[in-house]
Design a protein around this motif. Structure first.
Motif, short mmCIF file in Angstrom:
data_model
loop_
_atom_site.label_atom_id
_atom_site.label_comp_id
_atom_site.label_asym_id
_atom_site.label_seq_id
_atom_site.Cartn_x
_atom_site.Cartn_y
_atom_site.Cartn_z
N ALA A 171 5.24 50.81 -60.58
CA ALA A 171 5.97 50.07 -61.60
C ALA A 171 6.96 50.99 -62.30
CB ALA A 171 4.99 49.50 -62.63
N PRO A 172 8.18 50.54 -62.56
CA PRO A 172 9.15 51.38 -63.26
C PRO A 172 8.69 51.69 -64.68
CG PRO A 172 9.98 49.14 -63.06
CD PRO A 172 8.74 49.21 -62.22
N ALA A 173 8.73 52.95 -65.04
CA ALA A 173 8.23 53.36 -66.35
C ALA A 173 9.00 52.72 -67.49
CB ALA A 173 8.27 54.89 -66.46
N ASP A 174 10.29 52.45 -67.26
CA ASP A 174 11.11 51.88 -68.32
C ASP A 174 11.24 50.36 -68.20
OD1 ASP A 174 12.55 51.89 -66.01
OD2 ASP A 174 14.44 52.56 -66.94
N GLY A 175 10.44 49.74 -67.33
CA GLY A 175 10.52 48.30 -67.14
C GLY A 175 9.91 47.53 -68.29
N LEU A 255 10.23 40.67 -60.17
CA LEU A 255 8.86 41.16 -60.31
C LEU A 255 8.78 42.66 -60.05
CD1 LEU A 255 6.61 38.36 -58.78
CD2 LEU A 255 7.57 38.57 -61.07
N CYS A 256 9.49 43.12 -59.03
CA CYS A 256 9.45 44.54 -58.67
C CYS A 256 10.08 45.40 -59.76
CB CYS A 256 10.16 44.78 -57.34
SG CYS A 256 9.31 44.09 -55.91
N ASP A 257 11.03 44.86 -60.49
CA ASP A 257 11.67 45.59 -61.57
C ASP A 257 10.87 45.57 -62.87
OD1 ASP A 257 13.77 46.20 -59.90
OD2 ASP A 257 15.06 44.59 -60.63
N SER A 258 9.80 44.77 -62.89
CA SER A 258 8.98 44.64 -64.09
C SER A 258 7.93 45.74 -64.17
CB SER A 258 8.29 43.27 -64.11
OG SER A 258 9.22 42.21 -64.02
#
Length: 260
Positions: A171-175, A255-258
């Protein structure tokens, strides 16, 4: 569809207009009997996943016409089918579906489905046309399960995911923490003195969450009754749900960017 095909099954997709005008066109912002937008959408999606000749749409509202990849050849497919999976109970059981040996009803809206069956003789008769029953209510049969008993032999299942098309990724840390929802899609249900409402009711419990921590919270939110000013005042970021759900891949990317 892709998951079943990967498991070795011969998979076809059949959709029915039903008996009421429920074709949604986000470009015109209407719900009516014109399937034009949906047919074009389906054609694009099915071509991309290799199903361009494996789907059909029965347009009962417009002269019982057959449209889509294989059109009325779908009837002959149904003659040799072993199983029909009626996701969300959307499709009426037309004659070409009634003789398929296993007719599975998939309840994707637990409690609402059961209350409708208990209160509406037409919904009960429709459900009784199936002979296998699965629900997303994973707690069914447990002592603390409060779902009304409609007398049907429901078994728990889950939304299937084809992992080859949803590879795991960090998961992106800044998402942002996200969800896609409609504020008030339909009416609440009542049974034996109890009421089950919409997400608008449940959201009240977490409305101030963004103001209580440093995480970002975002909703791709639809619905004309949405209290947008109130949500943004509490720190929620609101997004246009139509842009995000334009096709399966824009939705997947969201969803992947969340973060979660």
């Amino acid at each position: 569809l892709l998951g079943l095909a990967e498991l070795g099954h011969d998979v076809w997709f059949c959709e029915d207009s039903g008996d009421y005008p429920l074709c949604y066109d986000p470009e015109r912002g209407v719900v009516d009997a014109d399937p034009g937008y949906g047919l074009a959408y389906a054609q694009r999606v099915f071509e991309r996943i290799g199903f361009s000749e494996r789907w059909a749409y029965h347009d009962h509202l417009n002269g019982d016409a057959w449209r889509g990849g294989i059109g009325n050849r779908m009837k002959s497919v149904c003659e040799s089918a072993d199983l029909v999976i009626n996701v969300s109970g959307i499709n009426p059981l037309r004659p070409w579906l009634q003789d398929i040996p296993v007719r599975a009803l998939i309840d994707t809206d637990p409690v609402f489905t059961q209350v409708d069956i208990l209160k509406d003789p037409e919904r009960r008769a429709f459900a009784a046309g199936h002979n296998a029953f699965f629900t997303f209510a994973e707690n069914i049969g447990q002592p603390d399960c409060e779902m009304p008993d409609d007398g049907l032999p429901w078994r728990a299942t889950r939304q299937p995911v084809s992992s080859s098309h949803w590879p795991a990724s960090p998961a992106p840390a800044d998402g942002a923490w996200t969800t896609v929802m409609v504020w008030d899609p339909y009416h609440a249900r009542e049974w034996q003195g109890r009421s089950w409402g919409m997400k608008s009711v449940e959201m009240e419990k977490v409305l101030d969450l963004p103001s209580r921590c440093t995480e970002r919270f975002e909703i791709a939110l639809g619905g004309s009754a949405t209290p947008r000013d109130r949500l943004t005042a509490q720190g929620w970021t609101l997004r246009d749900p139509l842009a995000i759900t334009r096709d399966p891949w824009t939705y997947q990317q969201y969803l992947c960017d969340s973060k979660a």
